[in-house]
Design a protein around this motif. Structure first.
Motif, PDB file in Angstrom:
ATOM      1  N   TRP A 244       0.827  -1.203   0.000  1.00 37.30           N
ATOM      2  CA  TRP A 244       0.000   0.000   0.000  1.00 37.30           C
ATOM      3  C   TRP A 244       0.864   1.256   0.000  1.00 37.30           C
ATOM      4  CZ3 TRP A 244      -4.477   1.726  -1.389  1.00 37.30           C
ATOM      5  CH2 TRP A 244      -5.570   0.850  -1.462  1.00 37.30           C
ATOM      6  N   ALA A 245       1.999   1.215   0.685  1.00 34.92           N
ATOM      7  CA  ALA A 245       2.919   2.360   0.664  1.00 34.92           C
ATOM      8  C   ALA A 245       3.424   2.599  -0.751  1.00 34.92           C
ATOM      9  CB  ALA A 245       4.082   2.111   1.626  1.00 34.92           C
ATOM     10  N   VAL A 246       3.782   1.525  -1.448  1.00 33.34           N
ATOM     11  CA  VAL A 246       4.241   1.646  -2.833  1.00 33.34           C
ATOM     12  C   VAL A 246       3.108   2.146  -3.726  1.00 33.34           C
ATOM     13  CG1 VAL A 246       5.115   0.364  -4.835  1.00 33.34           C
ATOM     14  CG2 VAL A 246       5.976  -0.152  -2.544  1.00 33.34           C
ATOM     15  N   ALA A 247       1.909   1.581  -3.539  1.00 34.80           N
ATOM     16  CA  ALA A 247       0.768   1.956  -4.374  1.00 34.80           C
ATOM     17  C   ALA A 247       0.415   3.427  -4.203  1.00 34.80           C
ATOM     18  CB  ALA A 247      -0.433   1.076  -4.044  1.00 34.80           C
ATOM     19  N   MET A 248       0.375   3.910  -2.961  1.00 37.59           N
ATOM     20  CA  MET A 248       0.011   5.298  -2.719  1.00 37.59           C
ATOM     21  C   MET A 248       1.097   6.260  -3.196  1.00 37.59           C
ATOM     22  SD  MET A 248      -3.001   5.125  -1.794  1.00 37.59           S
ATOM     23  CE  MET A 248      -3.177   6.896  -1.651  1.00 37.59           C
ATOM     24  N   PHE A 249       2.355   5.836  -3.086  1.00 31.23           N
ATOM     25  CA  PHE A 249       3.442   6.662  -3.635  1.00 31.23           C
ATOM     26  C   PHE A 249       3.270   6.814  -5.140  1.00 31.23           C
ATOM     27  CE2 PHE A 249       7.523   6.820  -5.823  1.00 31.23           C
ATOM     28  CZ  PHE A 249       8.060   7.990  -5.299  1.00 31.23           C
ATOM     29  N   MET A 250       2.995   5.693  -5.824  1.00 30.84           N
ATOM     30  CA  MET A 250       2.824   5.748  -7.268  1.00 30.84           C
ATOM     31  C   MET A 250       1.579   6.539  -7.643  1.00 30.84           C
ATOM     32  SD  MET A 250       4.053   4.981 -10.188  1.00 30.84           S
ATOM     33  CE  MET A 250       5.316   3.770  -9.763  1.00 30.84           C
ATOM     34  N   TRP A 251       0.503   6.380  -6.871  1.00 28.55           N
ATOM     35  CA  TRP A 251      -0.729   7.099  -7.164  1.00 28.55           C
ATOM     36  C   TRP A 251      -0.526   8.610  -7.021  1.00 28.55           C
ATOM     37  CZ3 TRP A 251      -5.275   6.430  -9.402  1.00 28.55           C
ATOM     38  CH2 TRP A 251      -6.248   7.402  -9.190  1.00 28.55           C
ATOM     39  N   ARG A 252       0.067   9.027  -5.907  1.00 26.49           N
ATOM     40  CA  ARG A 252       0.278  10.464  -5.691  1.00 26.49           C
ATOM     41  C   ARG A 252       1.226  11.048  -6.734  1.00 26.49           C
ATOM     42  NH1 ARG A 252       0.628   8.760   0.007  1.00 26.49           N
ATOM     43  NH2 ARG A 252      -1.346   9.302   1.028  1.00 26.49           N
ATOM     44  N   ALA A 253       2.259  10.285  -7.085  1.00 29.39           N
ATOM     45  CA  ALA A 253       3.178  10.755  -8.117  1.00 29.39           C
ATOM     46  C   ALA A 253       2.458  10.886  -9.457  1.00 29.39           C
ATOM     47  CB  ALA A 253       4.361   9.798  -8.245  1.00 29.39           C
ATOM     48  N   GLY A 254       1.568   9.942  -9.753  1.00 33.03           N
ATOM     49  CA  GLY A 254       0.807  10.000 -10.998  1.00 33.03           C
ATOM     50  C   GLY A 254      -0.142  11.177 -11.035  1.00 33.03           C
ATOM     51  N   VAL A 255      -0.811  11.453  -9.916  1.00 36.15           N
ATOM     52  CA  VAL A 255      -1.732  12.591  -9.847  1.00 36.15           C
ATOM     53  C   VAL A 255      -0.981  13.903 -10.055  1.00 36.15           C
ATOM     54  CG1 VAL A 255      -3.264  13.895  -8.311  1.00 36.15           C
ATOM     55  CG2 VAL A 255      -3.432  11.395  -8.418  1.00 36.15           C
ATOM     56  N   ARG A 256       0.205  14.014  -9.446  1.00 37.71           N
ATOM     57  CA  ARG A 256       1.008  15.224  -9.643  1.00 37.71           C
ATOM     58  C   ARG A 256       1.496  15.352 -11.086  1.00 37.71           C
ATOM     59  NH1 ARG A 256       3.159  13.676  -4.527  1.00 37.71           N
ATOM     60  NH2 ARG A 256       4.964  12.730  -5.599  1.00 37.71           N
ATOM     61  N   HIS A 257       1.755  14.205 -11.707  1.00 39.50           N
ATOM     62  CA  HIS A 257       2.237  14.203 -13.097  1.00 39.50           C
ATOM     63  C   HIS A 257       1.152  14.591 -14.088  1.00 39.50           C
ATOM     64  CE1 HIS A 257       4.338  12.770 -16.702  1.00 39.50           C
ATOM     65  NE2 HIS A 257       3.247  12.088 -17.000  1.00 39.50           N
ATOM     66  N   TYR A 258      -0.095  14.280 -13.775  1.00 45.15           N
ATOM     67  CA  TYR A 258      -1.202  14.503 -14.705  1.00 45.15           C
ATOM     68  C   TYR A 258      -1.431  15.997 -14.933  1.00 45.15           C
ATOM     69  CZ  TYR A 258      -5.902  14.205 -16.710  1.00 45.15           C
ATOM     70  OH  TYR A 258      -7.002  14.324 -17.524  1.00 45.15           O
ATOM     71  N   GLN A 259      -1.506  16.412 -16.191  1.00 45.63           N
ATOM     72  CA  GLN A 259      -1.669  17.826 -16.554  1.00 45.63           C
ATOM     73  C   GLN A 259      -3.023  18.134 -17.157  1.00 45.63           C
ATOM     74  OE1 GLN A 259       0.720  20.156 -15.836  1.00 45.63           O
ATOM     75  NE2 GLN A 259       1.742  18.461 -14.782  1.00 45.63           N
ATOM     76  N   GLY A 260      -3.921  17.156 -17.210  1.00 47.21           N
ATOM     77  CA  GLY A 260      -5.237  17.391 -17.789  1.00 47.21           C
ATOM     78  C   GLY A 260      -5.383  16.748 -19.145  1.00 47.21           C
ATOM     79  N   GLY A 261      -6.646  16.618 -19.576  1.00 47.04           N
ATOM     80  CA  GLY A 261      -6.934  15.974 -20.853  1.00 47.04           C
ATOM     81  C   GLY A 261      -6.596  16.838 -22.042  1.00 47.04           C
ATOM     82  N   GLY A 262      -6.502  18.151 -21.856  1.00 51.05           N
ATOM     83  CA  GLY A 262      -6.131  19.040 -22.948  1.00 51.05           C
ATOM     84  C   GLY A 262      -7.256  19.320 -23.917  1.00 51.05           C
TER      85      GLY A 262
END
Length: 263
Positions: A244-262
């Motif tokens: 879960w620590a790995v999953a949440m790290f990846m999830w939060r990193a992905g959310v920060r990476h996301y810039q929108g659908g454009g």
């Protein structure tokens, strides 16, 4: 409390919508159950040709299969639909979730519920019940506690794999085949005796993605045949915490990476 009622209303609406098309719903239920029975039949066919595999008899293997299948079926029912994230990203639908005041992951989890998977869960429950009855288990308060911990931790571990796979999609988008290798590959691995895994698989599915702790490792302790030491069987919560620590790290990193659908 208002947030909880809102989530409950969404799930209730999804459940009613799925049941409204009764013929299609019945077909979905049957097909889901058939998939579970086919996988269970694979175990039976395998042990029809050998009496012991990886040190496990047929009844012991059924217990491992049943516990693993229950955990994966519950996790799939609750969070399995987060694998729709790539579709939301491609179509720009994900941006709508950002407009709501609830957490993004919670919205995705509570956005749907796949009732058709209930029959698959029924197969796992039946297999686990048979395995618990057929094997000579010296039931004690400790063993009952171990069984409860195993089920809760197994559901947590498998649920984390779905979230981890979803987090990876912020970069991969069309990389479902890659993430399926450790989500559904892990599902299959968890229903097999880890004693027959090659060393590479033991590292991947024993430590990195700890699906061995979903059923096999605690089941061996439950059967009085612990892997290495008896305390290993009680380490499933630690494995759940790790993934879960790995999953949440990846999830939060992905959310920060996301810039929108454009769009």
């Amino acid at each position: 409390m208002a947030d909880v009622s809102a989530y409950a209303a969404v799930l209730a609406g999804q459940a009613r919508a799925q049941r409204s098309y009764r013929t299609n719903f019945a077909i979905d239920l049957i097909s889901s159950g058939v998939v579970g029975l086919v996988e269970l039949a694979e175990v039976w066919i395998l042990f029809h040709n050998v009496t012991v595999l990886g040190g496990l008899t047929f009844t012991q293997m059924i217990l491992v299969f049943g516990l693993a299948d229950v955990c994966y079926s519950v996790a799939d029912l609750v969070v399995g639909h987060v694998d729709r994230l790539p579709r939301y990203i491609r179509t720009g639908t994900l941006d709508v979730f950002y407009l709501r005041p609830q957490p993004l992951l919670a919205q995705l989890i509570f956005s749907d519920i796949s009732l058709r998977r209930i029959t698959r869960l029924g197969v796992g429950v039946a297999a686990a019940a048979y395995g618990l009855h057929a094997n000579q288990i010296d039931w004690s308060p400790a063993h009952i506690a171990l069984l409860v911990i195993t089920l809760l931790s197994g559901i947590a571990i498998t649920g984390a794999l779905f979230v981890l796979a979803a987090g990876c999609q912020f970069w991969l988008v069309d990389g479902a085949e890659l993430t399926n290798s450790f989500v559904y590959g892990g599902r299959y691995a968890s229903t097999q005796p880890a004693t027959v895994w090659p060393i590479g698989i033991k590292v991947v599915f024993g430590a990195i993605f700890p699906v061995a702790f979903v059923a096999f490792v605690p089941a061996m302790t439950l059967l009085g045949r612990p892997v290495i030491n008896s305390w290993i069987g009680w380490c499933a919560p630690l494995a759940a915490g790790w993934i879960w620590a790995v999953a949440m790290f990846m999830w939060r990193a992905g959310v920060r990476h996301y810039q929108g659908g454009g769009g």
